[in-house]
Design a protein around this motif. Structure first.
Motif, PDB file in Angstrom:
ATOM      1  N   ILE A 286      -3.165  -1.974  -1.586  1.00 13.80           N
ATOM      2  CA  ILE A 286      -4.204  -2.564  -0.746  1.00 13.80           C
ATOM      3  C   ILE A 286      -3.768  -3.969  -0.376  1.00 13.80           C
ATOM      4  O   ILE A 286      -3.462  -4.785  -1.247  1.00 13.80           O
ATOM      5  CB  ILE A 286      -5.564  -2.612  -1.476  1.00 13.80           C
TER       6      ILE A 286
ATOM      7  N   GLN B  91      -5.269  -0.241   3.402  1.00 17.03           N
ATOM      8  CA  GLN B  91      -4.264   0.444   2.597  1.00 17.03           C
ATOM      9  C   GLN B  91      -2.936   0.436   3.328  1.00 17.03           C
ATOM     10  O   GLN B  91      -2.873   0.728   4.520  1.00 17.03           O
ATOM     11  CB  GLN B  91      -4.686   1.892   2.326  1.00 17.03           C
TER      12      GLN B  91
ATOM     13  N   LEU C  11       0.826  -1.209   0.000  1.00 18.48           N
ATOM     14  CA  LEU C  11       0.000   0.000   0.000  1.00 18.48           C
ATOM     15  C   LEU C  11       0.855   1.251   0.000  1.00 18.48           C
ATOM     16  O   LEU C  11       0.556   2.221  -0.696  1.00 18.48           O
ATOM     17  CB  LEU C  11      -0.951  -0.001   1.199  1.00 18.48           C
TER      18      LEU C  11
END
Length: 167
Positions: A91, A98, A15
């Motif tokens: 993700i 995230q 993320l």
């Protein structure tokens, strides 16, 4: 417990990597780049980020449910677009959270190792500029990737193209 921690670090790193590419998406001409191929630096460093506040119970159950069917993947982003990317984010496929990676200067790369659930066929990422504004977000089909997914960001002072490379 150790697998859970490693997966959590991987997710956070992915993320963060996506958030880092946001700076490359600044376009002086106002062009929009495709969300399927938008940002990707190659790995020269392995980056691990700490995850956002996640409930221990939900995180553990998600990891346990997917720990049986995973594949080892190296996710890399290479910045060749001539500008600094403020943040790369991805993700986490296990938790859905995230994960923010570090910034990425021009001509540099970032990568992270992950145990990717075999059932997850897409890699979601985002790039932020140096002001922290979301510039590009995308989804990459990684179903054909065996060991490595590389997003190559190219351009001349702007993010003009994202090439997806699979090994």
């Amino acid at each position: 417990m150790q697998k859970s921690f490693i997966r959590h670090i991987f997710t956070v790193s992915i993320l963060s990597c996506c958030l880092l590419f946001g700076g490359c998406s600044q376009n002086s001409a106002g062009e929009e780049t495709s969300s399927a191929t938008t940002a990707s630096p190659s790995p020269s460093e392995t980056v691990a980020a700490l995850p956002a506040d996640v409930s221990p119970d939900s995180d553990t159950s998600a990891i346990e449910s997917t720990s049986e069917d995973t594949r080892a993947l190296t996710l890399s982003v290479v910045n060749m677009c001539g500008i600094e990317v403020g943040m790369v984010a991805v993700i986490d496929p296990v938790t859905g959270e995230q994960v923010n990676l570090d910034s990425l200067s021009d001509q540099e790369s970032i990568s992270m190792e992950a145990d990717w659930p075999s059932s997850v066929k897409e890699f979601q990422w985002a790039l932020y500029n140096t002001d922290g504004e979301l510039c590009v977000e995308g989804t990459t089909d990684i179903s054909s990737a065996q060991t490595t997914v590389t997003l190559l960001l190219t351009g001349d002072g702007d993010l003009e193209k994202v090439e997806e490379l699979f090994e």
